[in-house]
Design a protein around this motif. Structure first.
Motif, PDB file in Angstrom:
ATOM      1  N   ASP A  74       0.645  -1.182  -0.039  1.00 12.24           N
ATOM      2  CA  ASP A  74       0.060  -0.148  -0.058  1.00 12.24           C
ATOM      3  C   ASP A  74       0.721   1.195  -0.116  1.00 12.24           C
ATOM      4  O   ASP A  74       0.503   2.199  -0.595  1.00 12.24           O
ATOM      5  CB  ASP A  74      -0.862  -0.208   1.112  1.00 12.24           C
ATOM      6  N   TYR A  75       1.843   1.246   0.795  1.00 11.13           N
ATOM      7  CA  TYR A  75       2.699   2.470   0.906  1.00 11.13           C
ATOM      8  C   TYR A  75       3.560   2.519  -0.486  1.00 11.13           C
ATOM      9  O   TYR A  75       3.543   3.828  -0.941  1.00 11.13           O
ATOM     10  CB  TYR A  75       3.790   2.319   1.998  1.00 11.13           C
ATOM     11  N   ILE A  76       4.116   1.572  -1.250  1.00 16.88           N
ATOM     12  CA  ILE A  76       4.772   1.839  -2.132  1.00 16.88           C
ATOM     13  C   ILE A  76       3.832   2.315  -3.320  1.00 16.88           C
ATOM     14  O   ILE A  76       4.271   2.895  -4.281  1.00 16.88           O
ATOM     15  CB  ILE A  76       5.617   0.653  -2.774  1.00 16.88           C
ATOM     16  N   ASN A  77       2.529   1.653  -3.486  1.00 18.03           N
ATOM     17  CA  ASN A  77       1.577   1.938  -4.400  1.00 18.03           C
ATOM     18  C   ASN A  77       1.357   3.569  -4.324  1.00 18.03           C
ATOM     19  O   ASN A  77       0.989   4.313  -5.290  1.00 18.03           O
ATOM     20  CB  ASN A  77       0.526   0.940  -4.228  1.00 18.03           C
ATOM     21  N   GLN A  78       1.224   3.991  -3.001  1.00 17.92           N
ATOM     22  CA  GLN A  78       1.083   5.482  -2.953  1.00 17.92           C
ATOM     23  C   GLN A  78       2.087   6.326  -3.074  1.00 17.92           C
ATOM     24  O   GLN A  78       1.740   7.440  -3.889  1.00 17.92           O
ATOM     25  CB  GLN A  78       0.444   5.708  -1.522  1.00 17.92           C
TER      26      GLN A  78
END
Length: 116
Positions: A74-78
Motif C-alpha cells: 500500500d505504501y509503495i503504491n501510494q
C-alpha cells in the motif's frame, strides 16, 4: 508465516510503520534515502512530501492508537502514485519512478507468491 520487518517512518508530525517482507525492508530504506537525496532537484510546483525512514525493527507492538502500521505494498503504491503525478520538466523523474516501480513489482510478486 512469512517474516516481516517494520520500517519506521517519520514525517513532519507523525510516526508510522511500514510492514515489509524481511527480504525487502532494506530496499525500502535505501529507496527512501535515494529519494531524499534527489527530491530537492525536482523543479515541479507540487513535489510529494516524503517521510524519513528513521529505523527498522523485527517486531512492533503498538500501544498508541494514533500510530499506524501500513502494508508495504500500500505504501509503495501510494508513493508511485504521488511521484507519477509530478509534472516535472527539468529533472529526469523517470529514473526515480523506475526505482519505485521496481520495488513495487517485487512486492507484488512477493505477495502473490507468499500470501496465496
Amino acid at each position: 508465516m512469512p517474516t516481516m520487518r517494520y520500517v519506521i517512518m517519520k514525517d513532519q508530525e507523525n510516526l508510522f510503520f511500514v510492514e515489509m517482507p524481511e527480504t525487502h525492508a532494506y530496499q525500502l530504506s535505501a529507496l527512501n534515502l535515494r529519494l531524499h537525496k534527489e527530491i530537492d532537484k525536482l523543479t515541479a510546483d507540487r513535489v510529494p512530501q516524503l517521510p524519513y525512514a528513521v529505523a527498522e525493527c523485527d517486531n512492533v507492538e503498538l500501544h498508541d492508537a494514533e500510530l499506524a502500521i501500513i502494508s508495504g505494498l500500500d505504501y509503495i503504491n501510494q508513493l508511485e502514485s504521488d511521484f507519477a503525478s509530478v509534472k516535472e520538466s527539468a529533472y529526469p523523474l523517470i529514473a526515480l519512478l523506475t526505482e519505485i516501480r521496481a520495488l513495487q513489482a517485487q512486492l507484488e510478486q512477493w505477495y502473490e507468491d507468499e500470501m496465496i
